[in-house]
Scaffold this active site. Structure first.
Site, PDB file in Angstrom:
ATOM      1  N   HIS A  53     -19.307  13.533  -2.711  1.00  0.00           N
ATOM      2  CA  HIS A  53     -19.903  12.345  -2.092  1.00  0.00           C
ATOM      3  C   HIS A  53     -21.423  12.374  -2.285  1.00  0.00           C
ATOM      4  CE1 HIS A  53     -20.190   8.884   0.469  1.00  0.00           C
ATOM      5  NE2 HIS A  53     -21.151   9.482   1.144  1.00  0.00           N
ATOM      6  N   ARG A 102       0.837  -1.189   0.000  1.00  0.00           N
ATOM      7  CA  ARG A 102       0.000   0.000   0.000  1.00  0.00           C
ATOM      8  C   ARG A 102       0.888   1.261   0.000  1.00  0.00           C
ATOM      9  NH1 ARG A 102      -5.301   2.733   0.623  1.00  0.00           N
ATOM     10  NH2 ARG A 102      -4.302   4.749   0.504  1.00  0.00           N
ATOM     11  N   ASP A 152     -10.043  15.133   4.232  1.00  0.00           N
ATOM     12  CA  ASP A 152      -8.889  14.882   5.092  1.00  0.00           C
ATOM     13  C   ASP A 152      -8.592  13.381   5.040  1.00  0.00           C
ATOM     14  OD1 ASP A 152     -10.694  13.669   6.798  1.00  0.00           O
ATOM     15  OD2 ASP A 152     -10.801  15.376   8.172  1.00  0.00           O
ATOM     16  N   ILE A 208      -9.017   5.650  -0.276  1.00  0.00           N
ATOM     17  CA  ILE A 208      -8.602   6.605   0.752  1.00  0.00           C
ATOM     18  C   ILE A 208      -7.129   6.882   0.510  1.00  0.00           C
ATOM     19  CG2 ILE A 208      -8.366   6.999   3.227  1.00  0.00           C
ATOM     20  CD1 ILE A 208     -11.270   6.668   2.129  1.00  0.00           C
ATOM     21  N   GLY A 235      -9.691  10.920   6.628  1.00  0.00           N
ATOM     22  CA  GLY A 235     -10.761   9.988   6.986  1.00  0.00           C
ATOM     23  C   GLY A 235     -11.553   9.545   5.767  1.00  0.00           C
TER      24      GLY A 235
HETATM   25  C1  GAR Z   1     -20.321   9.856  -7.515  1.00  0.00           C
HETATM   26  O1  GAR Z   1     -21.674   9.868  -7.130  1.00  0.00           O
HETATM   27  C2  GAR Z   1     -19.423  10.183  -6.332  1.00  0.00           C
HETATM   28  O2  GAR Z   1     -19.986  11.080  -5.432  1.00  0.00           O
HETATM   29  C3  GAR Z   1     -19.277   8.840  -5.686  1.00  0.00           C
HETATM   30  O3  GAR Z   1     -19.069   7.978  -6.758  1.00  0.00           O
HETATM   31  C4  GAR Z   1     -19.836   8.454  -7.876  1.00  0.00           C
HETATM   32  C5  GAR Z   1     -18.925   8.456  -9.077  1.00  0.00           C
HETATM   33  O4  GAR Z   1     -19.648   8.655 -10.255  1.00  0.00           O
HETATM   34  N1  GAR Z   1     -18.205   8.847  -4.718  1.00  0.00           N
HETATM   35  C6  GAR Z   1     -18.255   8.216  -3.545  1.00  0.00           C
HETATM   36  O5  GAR Z   1     -19.163   7.475  -3.219  1.00  0.00           O
HETATM   37  C7  GAR Z   1     -17.067   8.487  -2.627  1.00  0.00           C
HETATM   38  N2  GAR Z   1     -17.317   7.976  -1.342  1.00  0.00           N
HETATM   39  P1  GAR Z   1     -18.909   8.945 -11.620  1.00  0.00           P
HETATM   40  O6  GAR Z   1     -17.720   8.005 -11.734  1.00  0.00           O
HETATM   41  O7  GAR Z   1     -19.945   8.659 -12.673  1.00  0.00           O
HETATM   42  O8  GAR Z   1     -18.492  10.397 -11.615  1.00  0.00           O
END
Ligand code: GAR
Length: 187
Positions: free
Chosen positions: A108, A64, A140, A91, A142
């Site tokens: 998100h 990693r 950050d 992450i 997390g």
């Molecule tokens: C989006 O909805 C983004 O917010 C989410 O993945 C999707 C990607 O869509 N991210 C997370 O869940 C992060 N925790 P995309 O590849 O079509 O842009």
């Protein structure tokens, strides 16, 4: 304002940023698009738009820590003002956060701090919330934590599936991300 966009999946938010940048006036330049795996639609979209595209394949590294170092080096090579995690499902290491402190923006598909993680839409539906939405925040170290920049609520409708709800959230998410990037770019 130079940005590097990181993607793992289909890259529909990336496409919205590409389109907004192409239509001009946003004050944003996409220096490069990076991915943690090859062959995704996000990588294809980037290449199709003629953007610098790099893959730091998580599966190519023995540890990693080696992947962390390679990702940091690849992104830093473009000297971005901001790094945008747009569906980047890894992450990043504290060293990455340190290198781009206050300059690593994540999207998100839920109203943080509720429902962080890889299944924000599914988890919100399972809880039975009637309103969820999307968040753009400074990430950050997390999981989907860090200062919130902006949020948009999205109603959960009767008959919604995870897919239909996520699609509506993504519509709001694209608009929100572009608005935030435009504001960050404003001198
Ligand atoms: C989006 O909805 C983004 O917010 C989410 O993945 C999707 C990607 O869509 N991210 C997370 O869940 C992060 N925790 P995309 O590849 O079509 O842009």
């Amino acid at each position: 304002m130079r940005i590097v966009v990181l993607v793992s999946g289909t890259g529909s938010n990336l496409q919205a940023v590409i389109d907004a940048v192409a239509s001009g006036g946003l004050g944003v330049e996409i220096a490069a698009v990076g991915a943690d795996r090859p062959g995704t639609f996000g990588v294809e979209r980037s290449a199709a738009a003629g953007l610098e595209t790099f893959v730091v394949n998580f599966n190519d590294f023995a540890t990693r820590a080696q992947w962390d170092a390679a990702l940091l080096e690849a992104v830093a090579a473009y000297s971005p003002d901001y790094v945008v995690s747009s569906g980047f499902m890894r992450i990043v290491a504290p060293s990455f956060i340190d290198a781009f402190a206050g300059r690593y923006v994540n999207t998100h598909p839920a109203l943080l701090p509720s429902f962080p993680g890889a299944h924000g839409v599914r988890d919100a539906m399972a809880y039975g919330v009637k309103v969820t939405g999307c968040t753009v925040h400074f990430a950050d170290a997390g999981v989907d934590t860090g200062p919130i920049i902006a949020q948009t609520p999205v109603a959960v409708l009767p008959g919604d599936t995870e897919e239909t709800l996520h699609e509506r959230i993504k519509v709001a998410e694209r608009e929100l991300l572009i608005t935030v990037l435009g504001e960050l770019a404003r001198p």
